[in-house]
Design an enzyme around this catalytic site. Structure first.
Site, PDB file in Angstrom:
ATOM      1  N   THR A 176       1.095  -0.981   0.072  1.00  0.00           N
ATOM      2  CA  THR A 176      -0.037  -0.210  -0.024  1.00  0.00           C
ATOM      3  C   THR A 176       1.373   1.127   0.108  1.00  0.00           C
ATOM      4  O   THR A 176       2.073   1.429   0.602  1.00  0.00           O
ATOM      5  CB  THR A 176      -0.817   0.092   1.283  1.00  0.00           C
ATOM      6  OG1 THR A 176      -2.057  -1.291   1.307  1.00  0.00           O
ATOM      7  CG2 THR A 176      -2.177   1.276   0.746  1.00  0.00           C
ATOM      8  N   VAL A 204     -12.878  -4.513   0.163  1.00  0.00           N
ATOM      9  CA  VAL A 204     -12.461  -3.303   0.342  1.00  0.00           C
ATOM     10  C   VAL A 204     -11.633  -3.263   1.498  1.00  0.00           C
ATOM     11  O   VAL A 204     -12.709  -4.523   2.563  1.00  0.00           O
ATOM     12  CB  VAL A 204     -13.740  -2.339   0.866  1.00  0.00           C
ATOM     13  CG1 VAL A 204     -12.850  -0.757   0.993  1.00  0.00           C
ATOM     14  CG2 VAL A 204     -14.755  -1.588   0.013  1.00  0.00           C
ATOM     15  N   GLY A 205     -10.422  -2.817   1.595  1.00  0.00           N
ATOM     16  CA  GLY A 205      -9.625  -2.418   3.315  1.00  0.00           C
ATOM     17  C   GLY A 205      -9.537  -1.709   3.551  1.00  0.00           C
ATOM     18  O   GLY A 205     -10.832  -1.078   3.956  1.00  0.00           O
ATOM     19  N   ASP A 206      -9.244  -1.945   4.446  1.00  0.00           N
ATOM     20  CA  ASP A 206      -9.030  -0.638   5.278  1.00  0.00           C
ATOM     21  C   ASP A 206      -8.175   0.965   4.820  1.00  0.00           C
ATOM     22  O   ASP A 206      -8.777   1.883   5.452  1.00  0.00           O
ATOM     23  CB  ASP A 206      -7.533  -0.548   6.930  1.00  0.00           C
ATOM     24  CG  ASP A 206      -6.383  -0.563   5.551  1.00  0.00           C
ATOM     25  OD1 ASP A 206      -6.007  -1.670   4.875  1.00  0.00           O
ATOM     26  OD2 ASP A 206      -5.615   0.137   6.672  1.00  0.00           O
ATOM     27  N   THR A 225      -0.550   0.415   6.469  1.00  0.00           N
ATOM     28  CA  THR A 225      -0.484  -0.833   5.523  1.00  0.00           C
ATOM     29  C   THR A 225       0.096  -2.374   5.648  1.00  0.00           C
ATOM     30  O   THR A 225       0.522  -2.204   7.133  1.00  0.00           O
ATOM     31  CB  THR A 225       1.282   0.114   4.652  1.00  0.00           C
ATOM     32  OG1 THR A 225       1.602  -1.439   3.516  1.00  0.00           O
ATOM     33  CG2 THR A 225       2.094  -0.053   6.091  1.00  0.00           C
ATOM     34  N   GLY A 226      -0.228  -3.029   5.331  1.00  0.00           N
ATOM     35  CA  GLY A 226      -0.593  -4.336   5.914  1.00  0.00           C
ATOM     36  C   GLY A 226      -1.536  -5.485   5.798  1.00  0.00           C
ATOM     37  O   GLY A 226      -2.400  -5.011   4.953  1.00  0.00           O
ATOM     38  N   LEU A 227      -2.046  -5.886   6.500  1.00  0.00           N
ATOM     39  CA  LEU A 227      -3.476  -6.470   6.123  1.00  0.00           C
ATOM     40  C   LEU A 227      -4.229  -5.474   6.644  1.00  0.00           C
ATOM     41  O   LEU A 227      -5.163  -5.687   7.749  1.00  0.00           O
ATOM     42  CB  LEU A 227      -3.699  -8.200   7.693  1.00  0.00           C
ATOM     43  CG  LEU A 227      -2.454  -9.096   6.572  1.00  0.00           C
ATOM     44  CD1 LEU A 227      -2.766 -10.408   7.612  1.00  0.00           C
ATOM     45  CD2 LEU A 227      -2.413  -9.450   5.581  1.00  0.00           C
TER      46      LEU A 227
END
EC number: 3.5.1.1
Length: 306
Positions: A176, A204-206, A225-227
């Site tokens: 990200t 949709v992510g964070d 950034t990450g999971l």
């Protein structure tokens, strides 16, 4: 004291020969943002820094975004102003070059915070953003290789199997990009991503969720950034700024946020960058790598690394 920090994603850079180019990429982004910051606008600094990263195919945002399970690009982005709490975001958008700029238009030209999918694309066209295909040959090749493996194993419909397979491409799994800046008056945070490789269509992510992957207020700003699911469950960006409100500086707050993520979800899950209202920068991760670069008053050259 003015300051800006950028990141190019947390995870594992599998091909370590790419590290110098990745460091150069975040360095270029922070220098671009710094030039805008010296003109007086953290908002412009964050947008322009993120655009540099979106335009660099090494990073999973804008050009070079990873592909969904069905071979499409669905991108997310958000930007937020700390002084007013104004925010704009897009999720699952396609056919644009710079999602961060569309997110800024959502913030400035509408009463909404988040536009998704076809609605976000229609809005982008109304705002004058031309049609653009962010797919790269490398990403398409990676998608074809992974999809072939899934078809061969007969596990194409099983998300857990997908999770195992995409570990072979860790450099794009959690990549990200983001930036946080303070211009002496206001803190701004922005984040952009292509999401998770082979993600379920519509996932949709964070990144575009205010408080999860992106947040700014009068005391601090953060970009995660990450999971993405981890950041969502912890409201991690907002939680990190709360640590600053309780008395920590940006570095200590970043470290506290990552300790929290590790406590609940284990290592190799998250990274974060921050700036506080005293012009301190912070960054932390529980992954092997997280590319970053920052500049603040008194520095002649940016500090950058992974």
């Amino acid at each position: 004291m003015v300051a800006i920090i950028v990141h190019g994603g947390a995870g594992t850079i599998r091909k370590e020969e790419r590290i110098p180019k990745i460091i150069e990429g975040v360095r270029e982004a922070v220098l671009t943002g710094w030039r805008e910051l010296k003109k007086g606008s953290a908002l412009d600094a964050v947008e322009e820094a993120v655009k540099v990263l979106e335009d660099n195919p090494l990073f999973n945002a804008g050009t070079g975004s990873v592909l969904t399970l069905d071979g499409k690009v669905e991108m997310d982005a958000a930007i937020m102003r700390g002084k007013t709490l104004d925010a704009g975001a897009v999720a699952g958008i396609w056919g644009v070059k710079n999602p961060i700029s569309v997110a800024r238009k959502v913030m400035e030209k509408t009463d909404h915070v988040l536009l998704i999918g076809e609605g976000a694309v229609k809005f982008a066209r109304l705002m004058g953003f031309p049609e653009y295909d962010p797919t790269t040959e490398e990403r398409r090749k990676q998608w074809e290789e992974l999809r072939k493996k899934l078809l061969e194993t007969g596990e194409i419909r099983h998300w857990k199997k997908l999770s195992e397979l995409i570990k072979e491409y860790p450099e794009v799994l959690r990549s990200t990009v983001g930036a946080v800046a303070f211009d002496g008056e206001e803190i701004v945070a922005g984040t952009s991503t292509g999401g998770v490789f082979l993600k379920m269509f519509g996932r949709v992510g964070d990144t575009p969720i205010i408080g999860a992957g992106t947040y700014a207020n009068e005391v601090a700003g953060a970009s995660c950034t990450g999971l993405g699911e981890v950041a969502i469950k912890l409201s991690l960006a907002k939680t990190a700024t709360d640590f600053v409100r309780l008395g920590l500086d940006a570095q200590a707050a970043s470290e506290a946020a990552i300790r929290l993520a590790t406590k609940y979800f284990g290592p190799d899950t998250m990274g974060i960058i921050m700036v506080d209202s005293n012009g301190n920068v912070g960054f932390a991760k529980n992954t092997k790598h997280m590319s970053y670069a920052f500049m603040k008053e008194g520095m002649k050259e940016p500090e950058a690394g992974v």
